[in-house]
Enzyme design. Structure first.
Site, PDB file in Angstrom:
ATOM      1  N   GLY A  15       0.813  -1.222   0.000  1.00 24.06           N
ATOM      2  CA  GLY A  15       0.000   0.000   0.000  1.00 24.06           C
ATOM      3  C   GLY A  15       0.838   1.258   0.000  1.00 24.06           C
ATOM      4  N   ARG A  83       0.340 -14.967   4.861  1.00 28.12           N
ATOM      5  CA  ARG A  83       0.384 -16.288   5.506  1.00 28.12           C
ATOM      6  C   ARG A  83       1.642 -16.382   6.370  1.00 28.12           C
ATOM      7  NH1 ARG A  83      -0.817 -21.895   2.308  1.00 28.12           N
ATOM      8  NH2 ARG A  83      -0.642 -23.363   4.028  1.00 28.12           N
ATOM      9  N   HIS A 176      -2.317 -17.774  -9.431  1.00 28.90           N
ATOM     10  CA  HIS A 176      -1.114 -17.128  -8.894  1.00 28.90           C
ATOM     11  C   HIS A 176      -0.505 -18.097  -7.886  1.00 28.90           C
ATOM     12  CE1 HIS A 176       1.709 -14.271  -7.571  1.00 28.90           C
ATOM     13  NE2 HIS A 176       1.203 -14.132  -6.381  1.00 28.90           N
TER      14      HIS A 176
HETATM   15  O1  TXD Z   1       0.833 -10.977  -6.715  1.00 28.29           O
HETATM   16  C1  TXD Z   1       0.141 -10.907  -5.696  1.00 28.29           C
HETATM   17  N1  TXD Z   1      -1.196 -10.723  -5.769  1.00 28.29           N
HETATM   18  C2  TXD Z   1       0.821 -11.002  -4.330  1.00 28.29           C
HETATM   19  C3  TXD Z   1      -0.085 -10.471  -3.225  1.00 28.29           C
HETATM   20  C4  TXD Z   1       2.162 -10.385  -4.293  1.00 28.29           C
HETATM   21  C5  TXD Z   1       2.708 -10.005  -3.088  1.00 28.29           C
HETATM   22  C6  TXD Z   1       1.901  -9.868  -1.828  1.00 28.29           C
HETATM   23  N2  TXD Z   1       0.589 -10.497  -1.907  1.00 28.29           N
HETATM   24  C7  TXD Z   1      -0.367 -10.209  -0.837  1.00 28.29           C
HETATM   25  O2  TXD Z   1      -0.718  -8.812  -0.789  1.00 28.29           O
HETATM   26  C8  TXD Z   1       0.106 -10.515   0.563  1.00 28.29           C
HETATM   27  O3  TXD Z   1       0.134 -11.918   0.797  1.00 28.29           O
HETATM   28  C9  TXD Z   1      -0.949  -9.801   1.371  1.00 28.29           C
HETATM   29  O4  TXD Z   1      -2.136 -10.572   1.395  1.00 28.29           O
HETATM   30  C10 TXD Z   1      -1.211  -8.538   0.527  1.00 28.29           C
HETATM   31  C11 TXD Z   1      -0.546  -7.307   1.062  1.00 28.29           C
HETATM   32  O5  TXD Z   1       0.837  -7.513   1.175  1.00 28.29           O
HETATM   33  P1  TXD Z   1       1.688  -6.484   2.092  1.00 28.29           P
HETATM   34  O6  TXD Z   1       3.113  -6.915   2.027  1.00 28.29           O
HETATM   35  O7  TXD Z   1       1.325  -5.071   1.752  1.00 28.29           O
HETATM   36  O8  TXD Z   1       1.108  -6.835   3.542  1.00 28.29           O
HETATM   37  P2  TXD Z   1       1.201  -5.928   4.872  1.00 28.29           P
HETATM   38  O9  TXD Z   1       2.423  -5.061   4.837  1.00 28.29           O
HETATM   39  O10 TXD Z   1       0.958  -6.862   6.022  1.00 28.29           O
HETATM   40  O11 TXD Z   1      -0.069  -4.937   4.729  1.00 28.29           O
HETATM   41  C12 TXD Z   1      -1.364  -5.398   4.898  1.00 28.29           C
HETATM   42  C13 TXD Z   1      -2.131  -4.247   5.544  1.00 28.29           C
HETATM   43  C14 TXD Z   1      -1.645  -3.958   6.976  1.00 28.29           C
HETATM   44  O12 TXD Z   1      -1.241  -2.602   7.069  1.00 28.29           O
HETATM   45  C15 TXD Z   1      -2.873  -4.237   7.834  1.00 28.29           C
HETATM   46  O13 TXD Z   1      -3.024  -3.334   8.931  1.00 28.29           O
HETATM   47  C16 TXD Z   1      -3.987  -4.019   6.834  1.00 28.29           C
HETATM   48  O14 TXD Z   1      -3.501  -4.613   5.635  1.00 28.29           O
HETATM   49  N3  TXD Z   1      -5.259  -4.632   7.215  1.00 28.29           N
HETATM   50  C17 TXD Z   1      -6.441  -4.073   6.943  1.00 28.29           C
HETATM   51  N4  TXD Z   1      -6.732  -2.919   6.304  1.00 28.29           N
HETATM   52  C18 TXD Z   1      -8.045  -2.642   6.181  1.00 28.29           C
HETATM   53  N5  TXD Z   1      -9.044  -3.423   6.668  1.00 28.29           N
HETATM   54  C19 TXD Z   1      -8.764  -4.572   7.320  1.00 28.29           C
HETATM   55  N6  TXD Z   1      -9.760  -5.346   7.819  1.00 28.29           N
HETATM   56  C20 TXD Z   1      -7.402  -4.942   7.480  1.00 28.29           C
HETATM   57  N7  TXD Z   1      -6.783  -6.003   8.052  1.00 28.29           N
HETATM   58  C21 TXD Z   1      -5.465  -5.797   7.883  1.00 28.29           C
END
Ligand code: TXD
Length: 319
Positions: A15, A83, A176
């Site tokens: 993000g 995960r 994916h």
């Molecule tokens: O190619 C692809 N699609 C993948 C996706 C490539 C890389 C990463 N992939 C997945 O993206 C990864 O397995 C995660 O499921 C997401 C986001 O990865 P990121 O590295 O950005 O994870 P973070 O840093 O843990 O950020 C997730 C944010 C974190 O700030 C939480 O506080 C927030 O999600 N979060 C929420 N926001 C809003 N609403 C809710 N309910 C919520 N729960 C957690």
């Protein structure tokens, strides 16, 4: 003309990088949303303060309330939990399905006309669930995976052939994960298909197969190196390419997890296929002629996604 509005739902590693890239490219004003208090506000302010140095004009705002995404033209969803070691697939599904439900309801209420790009894993299931929960038209909800997987494939090929990445095109279809399908016949250097390049002695089938395998495990390779967290620069860059194609009506042909209604013999499922993204969202699903091995691998991908959705429906019977 007023600036576009981009809502980034999830202000974590991807993000924050999405926000920085969108600001640098002046794609519009940006709202960073998260349930974590402070993180979205801090990242928004920090990126805004880089504006005078870089010279971009964009309003950036951190938010913890869905009201702040009101009227967004694009929503890019990374909210959820990655995960963790010891976490079962169904544990991850259970947690992230609840997140997709909250995000889907937030978008439905405040940004129902947005083009929604889902990134959260397990991607093929989360994008389908997000569409179900949000109730948006299927052509306005898409998953980011193929652009990233293709970018990884293209990077390895450019390195192998010692040519510019600009002239390497590649198709990676299907799910994916391990079942993704790098389509060698449709991958080229400046239009010269890989099989011809092998005949020309630029590489060998064995070396290309090794690159295909390295692409399949591309995410795991980076997780292993980083130890904590997963890839975020290339995933964010890939999501921005999809958003830009929508915002500028570029009609790019990109591999994305899109809703199929009979194409490739698949109905009511999200799978990685080539699509055209323009102002109408997913404007076309492109059906390419898959050869035997690619066709079999694609079907394996489809079966894996179907199994994921059965697990999702078992967790949330409203789906
Ligand atoms: O190619 C692809 N699609 C993948 C996706 C490539 C890389 C990463 N992939 C997945 O993206 C990864 O397995 C995660 O499921 C997401 C986001 O990865 P990121 O590295 O950005 O994870 P973070 O840093 O843990 O950020 C997730 C944010 C974190 O700030 C939480 O506080 C927030 O999600 N979060 C929420 N926001 C809003 N609403 C809710 N309910 C919520 N729960 C957690």
């Amino acid at each position: 003309m007023a600036r576009k509005k981009i809502a980034l739902i999830g202000a974590g590693m991807i993000g924050g990088t999405l926000a920085h890239l969108a600001a640098m490219k002046e794609l519009g004003d940006i709202v960073l949303f998260d349930i974590a208090e402070g993180t979205p506000q801090g990242k928004a302010l920090d990126i805004a303060q880089s504006g005078p140095v870089e010279g971009f004009d964009a309003d950036l705002k951190g938010a913890n309330s869905y009201e702040d995404i009101a009227g967004a033209d694009v929503c890019i969803v990374t909210a959820g939990v990655p995960r963790k070691p010891g976490m079962s697939r169904d544990d991850l599904l259970g947690i992230n399905l609840k997140v997709m439900k909250a995000v889907g309801e937030g978008i439905k209420a405040h940004a129902p006309n947005a083009f929604v790009i889902c990134i959260t894993n397990p991607l093929d299931a989360m994008v389908w669930a997000l569409r179900e929960y949000s109730g948006l038209p299927h052509n306005m909800v898409v998953g980011m995976a193929g652009v990233l997987d293709s970018a990884r494939f293209r990077h390895f090929l450019a390195d192998e052939f010692k040519v510019s990445v600009e002239d390497v095109t590649a198709f990676v279809l299907g799910g994916h994960g391990d079942t993704m399908v790098p389509v060698v016949e449709y991958s080229t250097v400046a239009g010269i298909p890989l099989p011809d390049l092998i005949k020309m002695g630029w590489s060998t089938s064995e070396r290309i197969e090794k690159i295909v395998q390295r692409t399949r495990s591309g995410g795991g390779e980076i997780v292993g190196l980083l130890k904590t967290g997963s890839a975020f620069y290339a995933p964010a860059t890939s999501g921005i390419a999809m958003a830009e194609s929508y915002l500028k009506d570029k009609k790019r042909l990109l591999p994305c997890a899109a809703h199929l209604t009979g194409q490739y013999g698949v109905d009511d499922l999200y799978v990685g296929v080539p699509v055209v993204i323009g102002a109408g969202g997913v404007e076309r699903v492109v059906e390419i002629d898959l050869k035997d091995e690619a066709k079999a691998n694609f079907q394996t991908s489809v079966d894996a996604v179907k199994e994921l959705l059965v697990a999702c429906k078992g967790i949330d019977s409203s789906l």
